[in-house]
Structures are given as structure tokens and as C-alpha cells.
Design a protein around this motif. Structure first.
Motif, PDB file in Angstrom:
ATOM      1  N   GLN A  76     -35.156  10.090  10.238  1.00 56.44           N
ATOM      2  CA  GLN A  76     -35.527   9.615  11.261  1.00 56.44           C
ATOM      3  C   GLN A  76     -37.199   9.272  10.190  1.00 56.44           C
ATOM      4  N   ASP A  77     -36.737   7.747  10.356  1.00 58.45           N
ATOM      5  CA  ASP A  77     -38.363   7.240   9.541  1.00 58.45           C
ATOM      6  C   ASP A  77     -39.635   7.430  10.678  1.00 58.45           C
ATOM      7  N   SER A  83     -37.455   2.547  19.889  1.00 56.84           N
ATOM      8  CA  SER A  83     -36.351   2.159  19.121  1.00 56.84           C
ATOM      9  C   SER A  83     -36.887   2.810  17.500  1.00 56.84           C
ATOM     10  N   ARG A  85     -35.762   4.332  13.881  1.00 56.31           N
ATOM     11  CA  ARG A  85     -34.962   3.853  12.139  1.00 56.31           C
ATOM     12  C   ARG A  85     -35.091   5.032  11.729  1.00 56.31           C
ATOM     13  N   THR A  86     -33.751   4.866  11.250  1.00 56.17           N
ATOM     14  CA  THR A  86     -33.248   5.387   9.565  1.00 56.17           C
ATOM     15  C   THR A  86     -33.819   5.218   8.257  1.00 56.17           C
ATOM     16  N   ASP A  87     -34.653   6.080   7.735  1.00 54.64           N
ATOM     17  CA  ASP A  87     -34.675   5.665   6.551  1.00 54.64           C
ATOM     18  C   ASP A  87     -33.851   6.157   5.280  1.00 54.64           C
ATOM     19  N   ARG A 108     -28.559   1.505   2.627  1.00 53.60           N
ATOM     20  CA  ARG A 108     -28.753   0.782   4.044  1.00 53.60           C
ATOM     21  C   ARG A 108     -29.328   0.075   4.117  1.00 53.60           C
ATOM     22  N   ASP A 109     -29.097  -0.835   3.244  1.00 54.93           N
ATOM     23  CA  ASP A 109     -28.963  -2.030   3.506  1.00 54.93           C
ATOM     24  C   ASP A 109     -27.864  -2.892   2.854  1.00 54.93           C
ATOM     25  N   ASN A 123     -27.767   0.336   8.649  1.00 59.96           N
ATOM     26  CA  ASN A 123     -28.763   1.133   9.154  1.00 59.96           C
ATOM     27  C   ASN A 123     -29.430   0.886  10.464  1.00 59.96           C
ATOM     28  N   THR A 124     -28.928  -0.144  10.537  1.00 57.34           N
ATOM     29  CA  THR A 124     -29.570  -1.146  11.990  1.00 57.34           C
ATOM     30  C   THR A 124     -29.016  -0.955  13.193  1.00 57.34           C
ATOM     31  N   TYR A 126     -27.671   2.602  13.593  1.00 55.57           N
ATOM     32  CA  TYR A 126     -28.825   3.853  14.049  1.00 55.57           C
ATOM     33  C   TYR A 126     -29.731   3.605  15.690  1.00 55.57           C
ATOM     34  N   THR A 127     -30.619   2.398  14.471  1.00 52.58           N
ATOM     35  CA  THR A 127     -31.763   1.766  16.260  1.00 52.58           C
ATOM     36  C   THR A 127     -30.856   1.295  16.987  1.00 52.58           C
TER      37      THR A 127
END
Length: 312
Positions: A76-77, A83, A85-87, A108-109, A123-124, A126-127
Motif C-alpha cells: 500500500q503506497d 483513497s 493506492r497500491t505501489d 501496475r501500468d 492498479n486503479t 484497488y483505488t
């Protein structure tokens, strides 16, 4: 005195001592159990004393009865305006029969279909909907369904590394690094503390971008693995497990964690197999309006690669 009488006397002496030997062994095991439990609880309390409160998430992964455990591991970033974000996105699989551990990194991209939303970077998910929506997204795009999740707090990672090796983890830093990682690292061989090691694993501001970061993350995991399996670390394991548990939000029970950890530590193949998704030759870089630069992947090729990796 005959040899036969001497033998009988020694046998009787051994039989008289046997109950005391058994009691002594039981006492040692009981004390060892108390020590392990106490050290483990101290680790959990350490996390609580530093402000970490456990959080439960919705996660509807199917529990398979195939002697394999599949875990979605997320770093977890940070939390911005509520909200998260996951790194980093990783998938770990442990096979209780073959005793093999496998680790798969998911970029993640990756441009992905997110159920109920427009297409975006993977990765969005997760947000937008936490680990459950990310699970659904991974299932839809890569045909892999996860049973469990584990969300790692980065502060916990730092604390665990510092407890594991107060003198730092040896890493050959490949270049000078400082941008957006909170530390300054110099090229060369260094012993990195928890904060420095995390910064090294998270660095992505170069021509390799996320590919370099994933490669360094796997380098860090191997370095930590080497430190974990050393004999000098053995007495620290219960507290380290407690710190890790205290800083990790997961739907794994303590018994699940102990069973998997003990199986891998005692009998597991320490040569952890790894895979990066997307695999080489199955993606292109693409600019998408409103999203940015993404990885446009060949989903069928990557599904096949994942299936073969997890099956072998």
C-alpha cells in the motif's frame, strides 16, 4: 556379579529415569511454546504501539482444495483523500505437496478492463474498490482467481527489516537514486536499512520505469530470503512474524499463516520461482487519452504463461 544382573540393574535405572526425561522434554516444549507466543505477541504489540490498526476488507476469492494457496500481495503506497493506492501487485503461490513457492509480479501500468468501470491501469482497481475489485480485475484480464489477500504497510516493511538485520541488508545499488523515494542512495555495495531498502525497491524514475522497479523488488525479496534462512535469524523469527502480522491486513488466519510458514521454513524449496507479467514479447507501450502511458498486453499469451508457470 554376573553380566546379566548388571544389565538388569542398568535397565531398571534407565526405566526409572525415563519419566523424568519425558517430563523434562515436555517442560522444554511448553517453555518454548510460551516463548514463541510471547515473542509473536510482542511483535504485534510493536505494530499497535506505532499506530497500526488492523483493517478488514471484502474479498470473495474461492477457497480451492487443491493443496495450493494463492495470495494477492499488495504494497500500500499511501492514502490520499480516503483513497488508497497500491505501489506493487504480486501473487504468491505455495504448494503444500511439492513444497514450492512461486512469486509473480504484475505490472501496475497494464491497461485492463475493470468490472463496472472504464478501462484503466490495473492498479486503479484497488483505488476504486479495494482488493476485491482488484481480484475481479485480475480474474477478468488474466484468468487467475485469488483465495487470499495480504496488504503490506510500508512502515511495517521498514520496521521488519530493521529488526531482522540492525546492520542492514547487503545490496549492490546499481545507480544513484533519490527521486520520489524519500532517501538518497549511492551506486555501489551498501548495507541498506529498512527505509533505504524500501526506497531502492520502489525507485522507478529512469528509462526502465516499472520494469526496473519490479526487477529490484525481486532482488530485494531474494536478499531478504537469504537473511531469513540464516541460523542467526532463527531466534528473531517469532517476533518478526508478529511485526509482519501486525502491519499486514489479511484474510489469512493465524493458523493459516503458521501452517504455511512452518511448511516452507522446514521443508520448502528455498529456490523461489518468479515470473513478471506481462512476459517478454507480449506487450506494447500505448498512450491512452485520460489515462496516460500504459502497457497494452496480449492477454491470451499472458494467460497461457501464467497457467504454465503455476502448473509446473
Amino acid at each position: 556379579m554376573s553380566t546379566k544382573k548388571v544389565y538388569k540393574r542398568k535397565k531398571k535405572t534407565r526405566l526409572r529415569k525415563l519419566p523424568f526425561i519425558i517430563l523434562g522434554l515436555i517442560a522444554i516444549l511448553v517453555l518454548l511454546g510460551f516463548w514463541v507466543k510471547s515473542s509473536y505477541n510482542n511483535g504485534i504489540q510493536f505494530a499497535r504501539d506505532h499506530g497500526k490498526q488492523e483493517k478488514k476488507y471484502e474479498f470473495n476469492g474461492p477457497i480451492n482444495k487443491d493443496a495450493k494457496v494463492n495470495i494477492l500481495i499488495l504494497g500500500q503506497d499511501r492514502v490520499v483523500d480516503g483513497s488508497a493506492r497500491t505501489d506493487s501487485i504480486m501473487i504468491a503461490q505455495y504448494d503444500y505437496l511439492s513444497k514450492k513457492m512461486k512469486l509473480m509480479s504484475v505490472m501496475r501500468d497494464i491497461y485492463a478492463e475493470i468490472p463496472g468501470y472504464q478501462n484503466y491501469k490495473i492498479n486503479t482497481a484497488y483505488t476504486l474498490g479495494g482488493p476485491e475489485l482488484l481480484r475481479q480485475t485480475l480474474k477478468k484480464n488474466l484468468d487467475i482467481d485469488l483465495e487470499y489477500y495480504a496488504i503490506i504497510d510500508f512502515k511495517g516493511f521498514e520496521q521488519m527489516v530493521d529488526e531482522l538485520s540492525p546492520e542492514g541488508i547487503p545490496i549492490n545499488v546499481e545507480k544513484d537514486m533519490s527521486e520520489k523515494i524519500g532517501v538518497s542512495l549511492q551506486k555501489g555495495q551498501h548495507n541498506l536499512n529498512g527505509k533505504e531498502l524500501l526506497g531502492y525497491a520502489r525507485f522507478r524514475n529512469d528509462e526502465e520505469s516499472d520494469f526496473g522497479r519490479v526487477r529490484r523488488q525481486q532482488q530485494v525479496i531474494k536478499a531478504l530470503q537469504s537473511e531469513f534462512i540464516s541460523l542467526s535469524t532463527l531466534p528473531k523469527v517469532p517476533k518478526l512474524a508478529g511485526i509482519a502480522r501486525g502491519y499486514v491486513d489479511t484474510n489469512l488466519t493465524n493458523s493459516d499463516i503458521f501452517r504455511t510458514g512452518a511448511s516452507f521454513a522446514i521443508r520448502g524449496d528455498k529456490d523461489i520461482q518468479s515470473l513478471v507479467i506481462p512476459v517478454k514479447g507480449t506487450f506494447n507501450f500505448k498512450d491512452v487519452y485520460g489515462v496516460g502511458n500504459v502497457l497494452d498486453i496480449d492477454k491470451e499469451a499472458n494467460k497461457k504463461a501464467i497457467k504454465e508457470f503455476l502448473a509446473k
